[in-house]
Enzyme design. Structure first.
Site, PDB file in Angstrom:
ATOM      1  N   LYS A  50       0.832  -1.218   0.000  1.00  0.00           N
ATOM      2  CA  LYS A  50       0.000   0.000   0.000  1.00  0.00           C
ATOM      3  C   LYS A  50       0.860   1.259   0.000  1.00  0.00           C
ATOM      4  O   LYS A  50       0.589   2.204  -0.734  1.00  0.00           O
ATOM      5  CB  LYS A  50      -0.925   0.045   1.236  1.00  0.00           C
ATOM      6  CG  LYS A  50      -1.841  -1.146   1.391  1.00  0.00           C
ATOM      7  CD  LYS A  50      -2.812  -0.958   2.545  1.00  0.00           C
ATOM      8  CE  LYS A  50      -2.173  -0.759   3.911  1.00  0.00           C
ATOM      9  NZ  LYS A  50      -1.380  -1.907   4.401  1.00  0.00           N
ATOM     10  N   ARG A  73      -8.527   0.843  10.307  1.00  0.00           N
ATOM     11  CA  ARG A  73      -8.064  -0.507  10.631  1.00  0.00           C
ATOM     12  C   ARG A  73      -9.020  -1.227  11.578  1.00  0.00           C
ATOM     13  O   ARG A  73      -8.794  -2.404  11.880  1.00  0.00           O
ATOM     14  CB  ARG A  73      -6.688  -0.423  11.308  1.00  0.00           C
ATOM     15  CG  ARG A  73      -5.499  -0.504  10.361  1.00  0.00           C
ATOM     16  CD  ARG A  73      -4.249  -0.222  11.167  1.00  0.00           C
ATOM     17  NE  ARG A  73      -3.079  -0.927  10.746  1.00  0.00           N
ATOM     18  CZ  ARG A  73      -2.083  -0.387  10.053  1.00  0.00           C
ATOM     19  NH1 ARG A  73      -2.157   0.849   9.638  1.00  0.00           N
ATOM     20  NH2 ARG A  73      -1.020  -1.095   9.775  1.00  0.00           N
ATOM     21  N   ARG A 128      12.363  -6.055   3.874  1.00  0.00           N
ATOM     22  CA  ARG A 128      12.001  -4.648   3.639  1.00  0.00           C
ATOM     23  C   ARG A 128      12.973  -3.705   4.359  1.00  0.00           C
ATOM     24  O   ARG A 128      13.261  -3.879   5.538  1.00  0.00           O
ATOM     25  CB  ARG A 128      10.581  -4.382   4.135  1.00  0.00           C
ATOM     26  CG  ARG A 128      10.186  -2.912   4.029  1.00  0.00           C
ATOM     27  CD  ARG A 128       8.711  -2.704   4.074  1.00  0.00           C
ATOM     28  NE  ARG A 128       8.153  -2.754   5.419  1.00  0.00           N
ATOM     29  CZ  ARG A 128       6.878  -2.493   5.698  1.00  0.00           C
ATOM     30  NH1 ARG A 128       6.039  -2.172   4.723  1.00  0.00           N
ATOM     31  NH2 ARG A 128       6.429  -2.564   6.925  1.00  0.00           N
ATOM     32  N   ARG A 137      12.523  -1.762   9.842  1.00  0.00           N
ATOM     33  CA  ARG A 137      11.578  -1.341  10.873  1.00  0.00           C
ATOM     34  C   ARG A 137      11.571  -2.359  12.014  1.00  0.00           C
ATOM     35  O   ARG A 137      11.593  -3.553  11.775  1.00  0.00           O
ATOM     36  CB  ARG A 137      10.167  -1.216  10.268  1.00  0.00           C
ATOM     37  CG  ARG A 137       9.893   0.155   9.693  1.00  0.00           C
ATOM     38  CD  ARG A 137       8.606   0.221   8.928  1.00  0.00           C
ATOM     39  NE  ARG A 137       7.437  -0.286   9.622  1.00  0.00           N
ATOM     40  CZ  ARG A 137       6.193  -0.199   9.139  1.00  0.00           C
ATOM     41  NH1 ARG A 137       5.980   0.367   7.978  1.00  0.00           N
ATOM     42  NH2 ARG A 137       5.176  -0.681   9.809  1.00  0.00           N
ATOM     43  N   ARG A 193       1.154  -8.899  13.802  1.00  0.00           N
ATOM     44  CA  ARG A 193       0.461  -7.876  12.996  1.00  0.00           C
ATOM     45  C   ARG A 193      -0.506  -8.539  12.014  1.00  0.00           C
ATOM     46  O   ARG A 193      -1.589  -8.026  11.766  1.00  0.00           O
ATOM     47  CB  ARG A 193       1.488  -7.008  12.255  1.00  0.00           C
ATOM     48  CG  ARG A 193       2.231  -6.067  13.215  1.00  0.00           C
ATOM     49  CD  ARG A 193       3.509  -5.533  12.607  1.00  0.00           C
ATOM     50  NE  ARG A 193       3.290  -4.663  11.474  1.00  0.00           N
ATOM     51  CZ  ARG A 193       4.202  -4.445  10.518  1.00  0.00           C
ATOM     52  NH1 ARG A 193       5.381  -5.049  10.566  1.00  0.00           N
ATOM     53  NH2 ARG A 193       3.935  -3.627   9.540  1.00  0.00           N
TER      54      ARG A 193
HETATM   55  P1  AMP Z   1       1.850   0.877   9.044  1.00  0.00           P
HETATM   56  O1  AMP Z   1       3.033   1.697   8.678  1.00  0.00           O
HETATM   57  O2  AMP Z   1       0.588   1.276   8.361  1.00  0.00           O
HETATM   58  O3  AMP Z   1       2.133  -0.613   8.917  1.00  0.00           O
HETATM   59  O4  AMP Z   1       1.570   1.158  10.612  1.00  0.00           O
HETATM   60  C1  AMP Z   1       2.571   0.867  11.575  1.00  0.00           C
HETATM   61  C2  AMP Z   1       1.932   0.770  12.939  1.00  0.00           C
HETATM   62  O5  AMP Z   1       1.325   2.034  13.286  1.00  0.00           O
HETATM   63  C3  AMP Z   1       0.797  -0.250  13.065  1.00  0.00           C
HETATM   64  O6  AMP Z   1       1.261  -1.568  13.293  1.00  0.00           O
HETATM   65  C4  AMP Z   1       0.053   0.321  14.278  1.00  0.00           C
HETATM   66  O7  AMP Z   1       0.768   0.068  15.467  1.00  0.00           O
HETATM   67  C5  AMP Z   1       0.133   1.826  14.015  1.00  0.00           C
HETATM   68  N1  AMP Z   1      -1.003   2.291  13.198  1.00  0.00           N
HETATM   69  C6  AMP Z   1      -0.954   2.838  11.951  1.00  0.00           C
HETATM   70  N2  AMP Z   1      -2.179   3.149  11.515  1.00  0.00           N
HETATM   71  C7  AMP Z   1      -3.033   2.785  12.497  1.00  0.00           C
HETATM   72  C8  AMP Z   1      -4.447   2.819  12.640  1.00  0.00           C
HETATM   73  N3  AMP Z   1      -5.252   3.283  11.657  1.00  0.00           N
HETATM   74  N4  AMP Z   1      -4.982   2.359  13.803  1.00  0.00           N
HETATM   75  C9  AMP Z   1      -4.208   1.896  14.786  1.00  0.00           C
HETATM   76  N5  AMP Z   1      -2.875   1.814  14.724  1.00  0.00           N
HETATM   77  C10 AMP Z   1      -2.279   2.248  13.582  1.00  0.00           C
END
Ligand code: AMP
Length: 214
Positions: A13, A88, A127, A160, A171
């Protein structure tokens, strides 16, 4: 154009959102990037989010909804936006519907990235992310390693912390139990297009562009 990119962590994404954002000249709103910037900046939000993110848990809904409401209310997104990583949870999806209603937004499309967990686990193990501009690279495909300079800007490439295999499995469990069921919410309330996320960056990008032209 207003888009929600929906799908599992590591599904592509972020990479696709960056490409679309450049081509369509509309902002890429990544809640993950916003939280990581808050962690790096040592803000109150960052302090609250850091431990949860590193462990692979979600940040509380009220925090996330507040952030997204603020961004979507700003003039910068008047012409359109690409939401990546939000919503989410069902509570976030319902709040987003209410935000759209308040702002008079009726034309948001959902692009669903479909790919197997095995492919995600493989991708995330390789990654690398640029610590300076957040661009994403594959160590495997591009012969890079943690600490290599970013091919685009020279910033340091890092893995990361939440991309370690154990956290990735958690996750994915969170995704399947809490986030994936939202697809039904969007299938009932709006337009969802599904793309095969397992292809190369170019192939997935072309598939999305074809869907958007329809
Ligand atoms: P991402 O970069 O989208 O994979 O997000 C990394 C982390 O940020 C996730 O594993 C969550 O801990 C937090 N996070 C990002 N977006 C959300 C969301 N919409 N709701 C809750 N936690 C989020």
């Amino acid at each position: 154009m207003r888009l929600i990119l929906f799908g599992p962590p590591g599904g592509g994404k972020g990479t696709q959102a960056r490409l679309l954002s450049e081509e369509l000249r509309i902002p890429h709103i990544s809640t993950g990037d916003m939280l990581r910037a808050a962690v790096a900046g040592g803000t109150e939000l960052g302090r609250r989010a850091k431990t949860l993110m590193e462990a692979g848990h979600l940040v509380p809904d009220d925090v996330m909804i507040g952030i997204v409401r603020e961004v979507l209310s700003s003039p910068a997104v008047r012409r359109g936006f690409i939401l990546d990583g939000f919503p989410r949870t069902l509570q976030q999806a319902e709040a987003l519907t209410a935000i759209f209603r308040d702002l008079g937004i009726r034309d948001c499309r959902v692009i669903n990235f479909d790919l197997e967990d095995e492919e995600i686990i493989r991708r995330l193990a390789h990654r690398l992310v640029c610590g300076a501009d957040g661009k994403i690279f594959s160590a495997e495909a591009e012969g890079l390693s943690p600490g290599s300079p970013c091919p685009d800007c020279g910033g340091p490439l890092v893995q990361r912390r939440d991309d370690d295999p154990e956290t990735v499995r958690l996750r994915l469990r969170v995704y399947h139990s809490t986030t994936a069921p939202l697809l039904r919410y969007y299938q009932e309330t709006g337009e969802v297009c599904t793309v095969d996320g397992s292809g190369s960056i170019d192939i997935v990008h072309r598939e999305i562009c074809m869907l958007l032209e329809r």
